[in-house]
Design a protein around this motif. Structure first.
Motif, short mmCIF file in Angstrom:
data_model
loop_
_atom_site.label_atom_id
_atom_site.label_comp_id
_atom_site.label_asym_id
_atom_site.label_seq_id
_atom_site.Cartn_x
_atom_site.Cartn_y
_atom_site.Cartn_z
N GLN A 12 -46.09 -26.59 17.67
CA GLN A 12 -46.91 -27.80 17.50
C GLN A 12 -48.30 -27.64 18.10
O GLN A 12 -49.25 -28.29 17.66
N TYR A 70 -50.24 -26.10 15.25
CA TYR A 70 -50.01 -26.61 13.89
C TYR A 70 -51.11 -27.57 13.47
O TYR A 70 -51.49 -28.48 14.23
N PRO A 119 -51.51 -30.19 10.58
CA PRO A 119 -50.76 -30.82 9.47
C PRO A 119 -51.64 -31.08 8.25
O PRO A 119 -52.87 -31.18 8.35
N TYR A 177 -44.91 -40.81 3.76
CA TYR A 177 -45.12 -39.53 4.47
C TYR A 177 -46.28 -39.66 5.48
O TYR A 177 -46.17 -39.26 6.64
N GLY A 200 -45.45 -41.45 8.60
CA GLY A 200 -44.46 -40.84 9.49
C GLY A 200 -43.03 -41.20 9.17
O GLY A 200 -42.12 -40.88 9.94
N TYR A 204 -40.53 -39.98 7.31
CA TYR A 204 -40.21 -38.80 6.50
C TYR A 204 -38.92 -38.92 5.71
O TYR A 204 -38.89 -38.51 4.53
N ARG A 248 -42.09 -31.60 9.02
CA ARG A 248 -42.46 -32.66 9.95
C ARG A 248 -41.24 -33.40 10.49
O ARG A 248 -41.29 -34.02 11.55
N GLN A 249 -40.14 -33.29 9.76
CA GLN A 249 -38.89 -33.92 10.21
C GLN A 249 -38.13 -33.01 11.17
O GLN A 249 -37.10 -33.40 11.70
N HIS A 273 -47.87 -23.16 6.11
CA HIS A 273 -46.79 -24.05 6.55
C HIS A 273 -45.46 -23.31 6.57
O HIS A 273 -44.58 -23.64 7.40
#
Length: 264
Positions: free
Chosen positions: A125, A128, A130, A154, A157, A159, A189-190, A219
């Motif tokens: 993270q 990362y 996004p 999405y 948040g 997901y 993201r989940q 990703h």
């Protein structure tokens, strides 16, 4: 000798209780009567001895009282010295504690204010970046409301709900690679890095890499990292870092340069 026959007269004479005539007569008898003279001498010696004894006892009592006062004073001085010594030791301890506290405060201040030189963060993270996905526009809401709903969920948040809505979108209206890419993003993201890999690997498969495939590769590297598969994660991110056309090149270069994916 036996003073009793003369004791009253001797006592009155010694105390000055006789009249002048009695005193002169008594003094004349002292010159003439040997027994009275001897009794007077013995009486004088007795009274002298008594005075000496009384004075000696008084002196002894005074000396004893003086000794007691000196002992009390010595005890008080010892107690005062003990209290002063204990107070001095306490002050030394307090000064030492204050020094230790000051040193600890200084060390803590230095530690929390020093420039960050700790080892790089090892969590994915931290590196990362996004992808928010396509913007939800009024035109998209009109032409493809299901896809707009999935994107909105999405970006908010939500997901699981976004994945459910995305499953209702037809590939014919969006494109198969776009759906694969977005599903991979949502799973990543989940926290489902392993599942995300399955979709991100298929983006752009069998064709020359385009914009979407380049994004998917970044990703995918992060999905490997999330799943603690560090070797393939490093391979993918190195490829992204070497690709001048990849929009995530800088982020990938930072992750690779940190060395946190290197084998230990």
């Amino acid at each position: 000798m036996d003073l009793r026959p003369y004791f009253d007269e001797l006592e009155r004479f010694a105390d000055g209780q006789m009249s002048l005539a009695e005193q002169e007569a008594f003094e004349l008898r002292l010159e003439q009567e040997d027994a009275l003279a001897d009794a007077h001498a013995a009486y004088e010696q007795l009274t002298a001895d008594l005075r000496w004894a009384a004075g000696h006892d008084t002196l002894r009592l005074r000396l004893q009282a003086l000794d007691e006062r000196m002992n009390e004073r010595g005890t008080a001085l010892d107690r005062a010295q003990h209290l002063a010594s204990r107070r001095q030791r306490r002050q030394v301890v307090l000064v030492a504690l204050a020094g230790v506290l000051l040193l600890a405060t200084g060390v803590a201040a230095w530690y929390f204010s020093r420039p960050e030189r700790a080892r790089p963060a090892s969590s994915w993270q931290a590196y990362y970046r996004p992808d928010p996905g396509p913007a939800v526009t009024a035109a998209l809401l009109t032409t493809n409301p299901l896809f707009a709903e999935a994107l909105d969920q999405y970006q908010s948040g939500h997901y699981p709900a976004a994945l459910h809505s995305l499953g209702r979108v037809s590939p014919a209206t969006v494109g198969a690679d776009t759906l694969l890419y977005l599903r991979g993003l949502m799973l990543l993201r989940q926290g489902q890095g392993n599942a995300a890999q399955l979709y991100l690997r298929r983006v752009g498969a069998g064709s020359s890499p385009g914009e979407l495939a380049r994004r998917a590769r970044y990703h995918l590297g992060m999905a490997y990292w999330q799943a603690q598969e560090l070797a393939p994660a490093l391979t993918e991110l190195r490829a992204v870092a070497a690709d001048s056309l990849n929009p995530y090149r800088a982020s990938a270069q930072q992750a690779v340069a940190a060395g946190v994916l290197e084998a230990r």
